[in-house]
Design a protein around this motif. Structure first.
Motif, PDB file in Angstrom:
ATOM      1  N   TRP A  32       9.496   4.782  24.465  1.00 36.46           N
ATOM      2  CA  TRP A  32      10.102   3.853  23.899  1.00 36.46           C
ATOM      3  C   TRP A  32       9.353   2.219  24.088  1.00 36.46           C
ATOM      4  N   GLN A  33       8.632   2.213  25.231  1.00 37.15           N
ATOM      5  CA  GLN A  33       7.767   1.293  25.378  1.00 37.15           C
ATOM      6  C   GLN A  33       6.670   1.366  24.701  1.00 37.15           C
ATOM      7  N   LEU A  34       5.914   2.447  24.252  1.00 38.54           N
ATOM      8  CA  LEU A  34       4.895   2.621  23.482  1.00 38.54           C
ATOM      9  C   LEU A  34       5.310   2.189  22.010  1.00 38.54           C
ATOM     10  N   LEU A  35       6.558   2.709  21.717  1.00 34.95           N
ATOM     11  CA  LEU A  35       6.984   2.096  20.270  1.00 34.95           C
ATOM     12  C   LEU A  35       7.410   0.564  20.135  1.00 34.95           C
ATOM     13  N   ALA A  36       7.637   0.064  21.389  1.00 38.67           N
ATOM     14  CA  ALA A  36       7.699  -1.241  21.257  1.00 38.67           C
ATOM     15  C   ALA A  36       6.510  -1.989  21.356  1.00 38.67           C
ATOM     16  N   GLU A  37       5.593  -1.392  21.964  1.00 37.07           N
ATOM     17  CA  GLU A  37       4.144  -2.181  21.814  1.00 37.07           C
ATOM     18  C   GLU A  37       3.615  -2.042  20.494  1.00 37.07           C
ATOM     19  N   LYS A  38       3.851  -1.074  19.847  1.00 35.54           N
ATOM     20  CA  LYS A  38       3.311  -0.935  18.480  1.00 35.54           C
ATOM     21  C   LYS A  38       4.063  -1.799  17.474  1.00 35.54           C
ATOM     22  N   SER A  39       5.443  -2.107  17.758  1.00 28.92           N
ATOM     23  CA  SER A  39       6.460  -2.933  17.038  1.00 28.92           C
ATOM     24  C   SER A  39       6.380  -4.471  17.060  1.00 28.92           C
ATOM     25  N   LYS A  40       5.419  -4.889  18.013  1.00 32.66           N
ATOM     26  CA  LYS A  40       5.406  -6.253  18.402  1.00 32.66           C
ATOM     27  C   LYS A  40       4.912  -7.108  17.042  1.00 32.66           C
ATOM     28  N   PRO A  41       5.281  -8.211  16.849  1.00 34.79           N
ATOM     29  CA  PRO A  41       6.427  -9.046  17.789  1.00 34.79           C
ATOM     30  C   PRO A  41       7.727  -8.736  17.450  1.00 34.79           C
ATOM     31  N   ALA A  42       8.101  -7.547  16.799  1.00 34.62           N
ATOM     32  CA  ALA A  42       9.381  -7.281  16.558  1.00 34.62           C
ATOM     33  C   ALA A  42      10.011  -6.873  17.574  1.00 34.62           C
ATOM     34  N   GLU A  43      11.531  -6.980  17.691  1.00 33.47           N
ATOM     35  CA  GLU A  43      12.106  -6.292  18.839  1.00 33.47           C
ATOM     36  C   GLU A  43      12.212  -4.828  18.464  1.00 33.47           C
ATOM     37  N   THR A  44      12.544  -4.012  19.461  1.00 35.31           N
ATOM     38  CA  THR A  44      12.636  -2.668  19.091  1.00 35.31           C
ATOM     39  C   THR A  44      13.732  -2.145  19.706  1.00 35.31           C
ATOM     40  N   ALA A  63      19.485   4.054  30.865  1.00 27.71           N
ATOM     41  CA  ALA A  63      17.947   3.868  30.821  1.00 27.71           C
ATOM     42  C   ALA A  63      17.293   3.080  30.025  1.00 27.71           C
ATOM     43  N   LEU A  64      17.655   3.086  28.849  1.00 27.78           N
ATOM     44  CA  LEU A  64      16.881   2.437  27.783  1.00 27.78           C
ATOM     45  C   LEU A  64      17.502   0.732  27.983  1.00 27.78           C
ATOM     46  N   TRP A  65      18.505   0.701  28.505  1.00 28.57           N
ATOM     47  CA  TRP A  65      19.063  -0.936  28.600  1.00 28.57           C
ATOM     48  C   TRP A  65      18.301  -1.184  30.048  1.00 28.57           C
ATOM     49  N   GLN A  66      18.060  -0.551  31.027  1.00 28.37           N
ATOM     50  CA  GLN A  66      17.514  -1.027  32.030  1.00 28.37           C
ATOM     51  C   GLN A  66      15.939  -1.179  31.761  1.00 28.37           C
ATOM     52  N   ALA A  67      15.294  -0.546  30.756  1.00 31.41           N
ATOM     53  CA  ALA A  67      14.104  -0.655  30.310  1.00 31.41           C
ATOM     54  C   ALA A  67      13.877  -1.968  29.204  1.00 31.41           C
ATOM     55  N   GLY A  68      14.992  -2.381  28.768  1.00 37.97           N
ATOM     56  CA  GLY A  68      14.845  -3.702  28.184  1.00 37.97           C
ATOM     57  C   GLY A  68      15.575  -3.734  26.551  1.00 37.97           C
ATOM     58  N   CYS A  69      15.749  -2.445  26.134  1.00 38.07           N
ATOM     59  CA  CYS A  69      16.407  -2.289  24.871  1.00 38.07           C
ATOM     60  C   CYS A  69      17.872  -2.895  24.901  1.00 38.07           C
ATOM     61  N   ARG A  70      17.905  -3.637  23.866  1.00 42.01           N
ATOM     62  CA  ARG A  70      19.167  -4.397  23.690  1.00 42.01           C
ATOM     63  C   ARG A  70      20.135  -4.204  22.406  1.00 42.01           C
ATOM     64  N   SER A  71      19.422  -3.198  21.733  1.00 48.34           N
ATOM     65  CA  SER A  71      20.075  -2.925  20.234  1.00 48.34           C
ATOM     66  C   SER A  71      20.189  -1.607  19.977  1.00 48.34           C
ATOM     67  N   PHE A  72      21.128  -1.046  19.319  1.00 54.54           N
ATOM     68  CA  PHE A  72      21.168   0.304  19.516  1.00 54.54           C
ATOM     69  C   PHE A  72      21.967   0.742  17.990  1.00 54.54           C
TER      70      PHE A  72
END
Length: 388
Positions: A32-44, A63-72
């Motif tokens: 998820w963090q790799l995908l978030a990095e690829k998605s920047k500056p968009a929210e993931t 686990a995703l929430w703890q990592a910073g994911c806020r939308s599902f």
């Protein structure tokens, strides 16, 4: 990460289960963090429909929430309620439309429906008519998939309608993004840019897992990866950059010695070409190890000669005959005798047999393999992060 904690579900007792299913939540978070990095500056965001692709909302979402994911994203409101139960402050979108009579669930839980037809818009507006302020909703527009969603013309007409409530999110779904050469993807991006211009100031989302890696994915506000988070290949024909998340192993019940010329399994579809040591494993299509992975006796073998494989003692071993409901046979003749014995485990998916490799052997995709995983496994969740 170091110091992983084993979190075991209330599933099958490990002493009694025929198989083990290990879910590495640290690997999932890294993906998820790799995908978030690829998605920047968009929210993931994270797509957790089908019980988090078969891996369990109750474990994956915290686990995703703890990592910073806020939308599902989920398919059904019932799934959304399960997300809310473990992440009450999450923003949860329901993809599969809005059903009449479902409004109280949305009202009480803050779920956000993704509306995709004039009929659904009418239902939603009628349900909100008695409220001082309408509840939030998203709009889904079909730009080339011909599945869910308003047509482009219907969406443009809605945007031009005086007094029409504004959605909080505008989405479309890519049909061919896993194929980097397919022309439809560029057409969908082009259509969606026109829609974004009509819905100025509205958050927009187009990228699924393969879309995150597409060169045209720039300037959007929210990506929504699914299968890549769980270790699946985001792009066809390209080395998979994602870490494996799932390991599936089946226990050997018995080692049999078959003679040359004898047959194996239902339909006698496999005839032994040599004296063969056969490992009978406690796994079958009731556990999500698909019948189409059979070594013989299924229509797929008429076009694809090779069936599924297991991995044990540093070597791949082929499936013999048909995968049945509860049992699957593997040829372990080429292993030393002591390398495979009753009680040992054969890997079906994991570090040595990639999810998509196992899926291709069964003539399907990683999505189906993941979401077919049964409830008879002993499940272990590996996680080193702090729970929220």
């Amino acid at each position: 990460m170091n110091n992983k904690t084993n979190v075991t579900t209330t599933g099958a007792d490990p002493r009694l289960a025929g198989g083990r299913l290990t879910i590495d939540l640290d690997a999932l978070i890294a993906n998820w963090q790799l995908l978030a990095e690829k998605s920047k500056p968009a929210e993931t965001s994270a797509v957790v429909k089908a019980d988090a692709y078969g891996l369990g909302i109750v474990h994956v979402v915290p686990a995703l929430w703890q990592a910073g994911c806020r939308s599902f994203f989920v398919a059904l409101a019932e799934e959304g309620l399960r997300v809310k139960a473990v992440a009450p402050d999450a923003r949860v979108f329901v993809l599969n439309g809005f059903f009449e009579g479902a409004f109280p669930a949305y009202e009480q839980s803050d779920l956000i429906p993704v509306l995709g037809s004039p009929h659904e818009i009418e239902l939603w507006e009628r349900a909100n008519s008695g409220r001082p302020e309408p509840l939030p909703f998203a709009l889904n527009v079909d730009t080339g998939m011909n599945r869910l969603g308003l047509t482009v013309d219907e969406a443009l007409a809605y945007a031009a309608r005086p007094g029409a409530p504004a959605p909080v999110l505008l989405i479309t779904h890519l049909a061919t993004a896993d194929d980097t050469a397919h022309a439809l993807t560029a057409k969908q991006f082009e259509s969606f840019q026109k829609l974004r211009a009509a819905f100025k100031g509205i958050q927009s989302s187009i990228a699924n897992s393969p879309g995150v890696f597409h060169t045209l994915h720039t300037g959007f506000d929210l990506s929504r990866p699914g299968v890549a988070m769980y270790g699946g290949e985001p792009l066809s024909g390209v080395a998979n950059p994602m870490r494996p998340v799932v390991t599936v192993k089946a226990r050997i019940v018995q080692i049999r010695n078959g003679r040359k010329g004898e047959t194996v399994g239902y339909g006698a579809t496999a005839t032994l070409e040599r004296d063969t040591r056969i490992a009978i494993c406690s796994v079958g299509y009731a556990d999500g190890y698909l019948r189409s992975a059979s070594g013989s006796g299924v229509p797929l073998r008429n076009t694809v000669a090779k069936g599924g494989e297991g991995f044990i003692a540093g070597q791949k071993v082929p499936v013999i005959g048909r995968v049945t409901m509860d049992l699957t046979s593997f040829d372990v003749t080429d292993l030393p005798e002591e390398a495979a014995k009753p009680g040992d485990f054969i890997e079906l998916i994991g570090a040595n047999i990639a999810l998509d490799e196992a899926a291709r052997a069964a003539g399907t995709i990683g999505y189906e393999m993941l979401t077919s995983l049964g409830n008879r496994y002993h499940r272990r969740y590996l996680y080193s992060g702090k729970r929220s």
